[in-house]
Write a protein that holds these residues in place. Structure first.
Motif, PDB file in Angstrom:
ATOM      1  N   UNK A  43     -11.494  16.145   3.406  1.00  0.00           N
ATOM      2  CA  UNK A  43     -10.138  16.491   2.946  1.00  0.00           C
ATOM      3  C   UNK A  43      -9.393  17.294   3.997  1.00  0.00           C
ATOM      4  N   UNK A  44     -10.121  18.001   4.869  1.00  0.00           N
ATOM      5  CA  UNK A  44      -9.488  18.792   5.925  1.00  0.00           C
ATOM      6  C   UNK A  44      -8.992  17.967   7.088  1.00  0.00           C
ATOM      7  N   UNK A  45      -9.297  16.671   7.088  1.00  0.00           N
ATOM      8  CA  UNK A  45      -8.824  15.820   8.169  1.00  0.00           C
ATOM      9  C   UNK A  45      -7.353  15.450   8.004  1.00  0.00           C
ATOM     10  N   UNK A  46      -6.799  15.767   6.844  1.00  0.00           N
ATOM     11  CA  UNK A  46      -5.374  15.533   6.610  1.00  0.00           C
ATOM     12  C   UNK A  46      -4.680  16.838   6.245  1.00  0.00           C
ATOM     13  N   UNK A  47      -3.592  16.735   5.556  1.00  0.00           N
ATOM     14  CA  UNK A  47      -2.845  17.902   5.096  1.00  0.00           C
ATOM     15  C   UNK A  47      -3.194  18.138   3.636  1.00  0.00           C
ATOM     16  N   UNK A  48      -3.805  19.274   3.347  1.00  0.00           N
ATOM     17  CA  UNK A  48      -4.403  19.465   2.028  1.00  0.00           C
ATOM     18  C   UNK A  48      -4.011  20.797   1.401  1.00  0.00           C
ATOM     19  N   UNK A  49      -2.744  21.139   1.484  1.00  0.00           N
ATOM     20  CA  UNK A  49      -2.280  22.369   0.850  1.00  0.00           C
ATOM     21  C   UNK A  49      -2.257  22.205  -0.668  1.00  0.00           C
ATOM     22  N   UNK A  50      -2.284  23.324  -1.387  1.00  0.00           N
ATOM     23  CA  UNK A  50      -2.274  23.289  -2.854  1.00  0.00           C
ATOM     24  C   UNK A  50      -1.040  22.561  -3.408  1.00  0.00           C
ATOM     25  N   UNK A  51       0.167  22.810  -2.860  1.00  0.00           N
ATOM     26  CA  UNK A  51       1.334  22.060  -3.369  1.00  0.00           C
ATOM     27  C   UNK A  51       1.191  20.551  -3.184  1.00  0.00           C
ATOM     28  N   UNK A  52       0.595  20.129  -2.069  1.00  0.00           N
ATOM     29  CA  UNK A  52       0.409  18.692  -1.854  1.00  0.00           C
ATOM     30  C   UNK A  52      -0.547  18.099  -2.881  1.00  0.00           C
ATOM     31  N   UNK A  53      -1.583  18.862  -3.245  1.00  0.00           N
ATOM     32  CA  UNK A  53      -2.522  18.376  -4.256  1.00  0.00           C
ATOM     33  C   UNK A  53      -1.807  18.190  -5.586  1.00  0.00           C
ATOM     34  N   UNK A  54      -0.989  19.184  -5.968  1.00  0.00           N
ATOM     35  CA  UNK A  54      -0.260  19.108  -7.236  1.00  0.00           C
ATOM     36  C   UNK A  54       0.715  17.936  -7.234  1.00  0.00           C
ATOM     37  N   UNK A  55       1.481  17.797  -6.157  1.00  0.00           N
ATOM     38  CA  UNK A  55       2.445  16.696  -6.057  1.00  0.00           C
ATOM     39  C   UNK A  55       1.717  15.354  -6.065  1.00  0.00           C
ATOM     40  N   UNK A  56       0.597  15.291  -5.348  1.00  0.00           N
ATOM     41  CA  UNK A  56      -0.164  14.055  -5.284  1.00  0.00           C
ATOM     42  C   UNK A  56      -0.659  13.620  -6.645  1.00  0.00           C
ATOM     43  N   UNK A  57      -1.200  14.554  -7.417  1.00  0.00           N
ATOM     44  CA  UNK A  57      -1.709  14.200  -8.744  1.00  0.00           C
ATOM     45  C   UNK A  57      -0.572  13.749  -9.661  1.00  0.00           C
ATOM     46  N   UNK A  58       0.566  14.412  -9.587  1.00  0.00           N
ATOM     47  CA  UNK A  58       1.724  14.014 -10.396  1.00  0.00           C
ATOM     48  C   UNK A  58       2.173  12.607 -10.036  1.00  0.00           C
ATOM     49  N   UNK A  59       2.180  12.288  -8.750  1.00  0.00           N
ATOM     50  CA  UNK A  59       2.583  10.948  -8.317  1.00  0.00           C
ATOM     51  C   UNK A  59       1.614   9.881  -8.822  1.00  0.00           C
ATOM     52  N   UNK A  60       0.313  10.187  -8.810  1.00  0.00           N
ATOM     53  CA  UNK A  60      -0.678   9.233  -9.324  1.00  0.00           C
ATOM     54  C   UNK A  60      -0.448   8.986 -10.812  1.00  0.00           C
ATOM     55  N   UNK A  61      -0.160  10.055 -11.554  1.00  0.00           N
ATOM     56  CA  UNK A  61       0.131   9.915 -12.983  1.00  0.00           C
ATOM     57  C   UNK A  61       1.377   9.055 -13.184  1.00  0.00           C
ATOM     58  N   UNK A  62       2.398   9.263 -12.356  1.00  0.00           N
ATOM     59  CA  UNK A  62       3.621   8.468 -12.466  1.00  0.00           C
ATOM     60  C   UNK A  62       3.346   6.992 -12.177  1.00  0.00           C
ATOM     61  N   UNK A  63       2.512   6.717 -11.176  1.00  0.00           N
ATOM     62  CA  UNK A  63       2.117   5.328 -10.893  1.00  0.00           C
ATOM     63  C   UNK A  63       1.479   4.708 -12.124  1.00  0.00           C
ATOM     64  N   UNK A  64       0.593   5.455 -12.762  1.00  0.00           N
ATOM     65  CA  UNK A  64      -0.087   4.946 -13.957  1.00  0.00           C
ATOM     66  C   UNK A  64       0.912   4.663 -15.078  1.00  0.00           C
ATOM     67  N   UNK A  65       1.851   5.574 -15.283  1.00  0.00           N
ATOM     68  CA  UNK A  65       2.853   5.392 -16.336  1.00  0.00           C
ATOM     69  C   UNK A  65       3.707   4.160 -16.069  1.00  0.00           C
ATOM     70  N   UNK A  66       4.100   3.984 -14.813  1.00  0.00           N
ATOM     71  CA  UNK A  66       4.938   2.832 -14.453  1.00  0.00           C
ATOM     72  C   UNK A  66       4.219   1.521 -14.764  1.00  0.00           C
ATOM     73  N   UNK A  67       2.955   1.430 -14.382  1.00  0.00           N
ATOM     74  CA  UNK A  67       2.209   0.194 -14.622  1.00  0.00           C
ATOM     75  C   UNK A  67       1.887   0.013 -16.105  1.00  0.00           C
ATOM     76  N   UNK A  68       1.694   1.116 -16.841  1.00  0.00           N
ATOM     77  CA  UNK A  68       1.453   1.014 -18.277  1.00  0.00           C
ATOM     78  C   UNK A  68       2.695   0.484 -18.992  1.00  0.00           C
ATOM     79  N   UNK A  69       3.869   0.989 -18.589  1.00  0.00           N
ATOM     80  CA  UNK A  69       5.121   0.492 -19.171  1.00  0.00           C
ATOM     81  C   UNK A  69       5.331  -0.973 -18.815  1.00  0.00           C
TER      82      UNK A  69
END
Length: 363
Positions: A43-69
């Motif tokens: 995980x340290x080979x990229x950019x792994x700040x706490x805000x990026x983790x939070x934003x990343x998880x939210x985006x994954x959830x949004x992807x799931x919602x889009x495909x579910x709809x």
């Protein structure tokens, strides 16, 4: 289990006198903490700040919602197209009223599983765009999935899952063979199993791969990187249609399973075992013994749905005890060194000099 040493996350002797449960104790089970430390280091080979983790998880959830709809929209269209072939012509809006009926069919189940599996795409997008690294970093300490561990874990958890379901159905006097013809069930078995693999591996990729790995690199305490993903995963299985005690039992069983998947990744530094275990568990739950009112169409045997109001608190408690006992048995078969199904995890032993300590700073 016999304590044979205290180590830090890179597999070096820990002179501090202790450490977190998940991070510091090496047992005479087949555990390799240095492999998990190498896995986290990716995980340290990229950019792994706490805000990026939070934003990343939210985006994954949004992807799931889009495909579910999208699946909800496509379902009625498929129904209308099928009726058109049969010469039936009805307004499209009427098909949306029948969407619930569509999703309890085998075709609807496949569409639902496919929508969940599209979290693979969301995770790839987040890892590449938000964290600036490769999706393969989530597979294991050497960026490769251990297919041997997948096969061994699948075998163990399939047998344990079948035993668990058989015992559960033995408690239910209404359990019986489903109305699905054996030939039809056999023809649908392989394609639906592939959809289940797609769906279950996507969930493991998100919770035990992306979320657990990213959090462990930023936060050294297990109650963040282990407990947080397990808790979120468990709460997503909330079933408001079930009685309170059955819902609680279902959540408790899900939590036990989630902890077991966390242990498998910690023990191997690889997602292979978790992929295999989750896939086997869902195949048993969806294709062999259907105990959920929403997903019974593809099961070979059906019984009283977990949402049924006749389940008692005692039966709910027995379900949790059974879940704990059989999960512990599956872990024993997977992690004991002399087990024929023991896991190997990362095949290439990481160089401890190159391992980044859990919780090391990263942008």
């Amino acid at each position: 289990m016999e304590l044979i040493g205290i180590y830090d996350c890179a597999g070096r002797p820990d002179k501090s006198g202790g450490g977190a449960v998940f991070q510091s104790i090496l047992l005479r089970w087949h555990w390799r903490p240095e492999a998990f430390a190498a896995y986290i280091a990716r995980a340290g080979e990229g950019r792994n700040s706490a805000p990026r983790i939070a934003v990343g998880f939210i985006l994954i959830v949004l992807f799931h919602i889009i495909f579910a709809v999208a699946a909800f929209v496509v379902g009625p269209v498929i129904l209308k197209s099928y009726d058109a072939v049969l010469g039936i012509d009805r307004p499209l809006m009427l098909y949306f009223d029948a969407a619930d009926a569509f999703f309890v069919t085998r075709f609807g189940l496949a569409l639902f599983l496919g929508a969940s599996g599209c979290m693979w795409l969301g995770t790839w997008f987040v890892v590449r765009i938000v964290h600036k690294r490769k999706l393969s970093d989530l597979m294991g300490a050497t960026a490769r999935l251990s297919w041997r561990d997948f096969a061994n874990s699948f075998a163990v958890w399939f047998v344990i899952g079948a035993i668990s379901s058989a015992i559960f159905f033995a408690m239910d006097a209404t359990a019986t063979r489903s109305e699905t013809a054996l030939l039809d069930w056999g023809l649908a078995l392989l394609p639906l199993s592939l959809f289940i693999l797609f769906q279950s591996s996507a969930e493991e990729l998100v919770f035990r791969g992306y979320l657990q790995q990213s959090l462990a690199h930023r936060f050294p305490h297990w109650f963040v990187w282990a407990a947080l993903p397990a808790t979120v995963f468990t709460l997503l299985h909330w079933d408001s249609d079930a009685l309170p005690w059955m819902n609680a039992a279902y959540l408790a069983s899900t939590l036990v399973f989630s902890v077991a998947m966390t242990i498998l990744v910690y023990a191997t530094g690889n997602l292979g075992a978790a992929f295999g275990a989750h896939c086997a568990n869902n195949i048993v739950a969806l294709l062999l013994f259907g105990a959920d009112s929403d997903y019974r169409s593809a099961a070979l045997f059906v019984g009283l749905p977990m949402q049924d109001p006749t389940w008692t608190p005692i039966e709910a408690a027995l379900l949790v005890i059974l879940s704990i006992a059989l999960t512990a048995t599956a872990l024993a078969f997977s992690l004991r060194p002399r087990s024929p199904f023991k896991l190997r995890g990362t095949q290439d032993r990481p160089n401890s000099d190159e391992v980044v300590q859990v919780g090391s700073p990263a942008e």
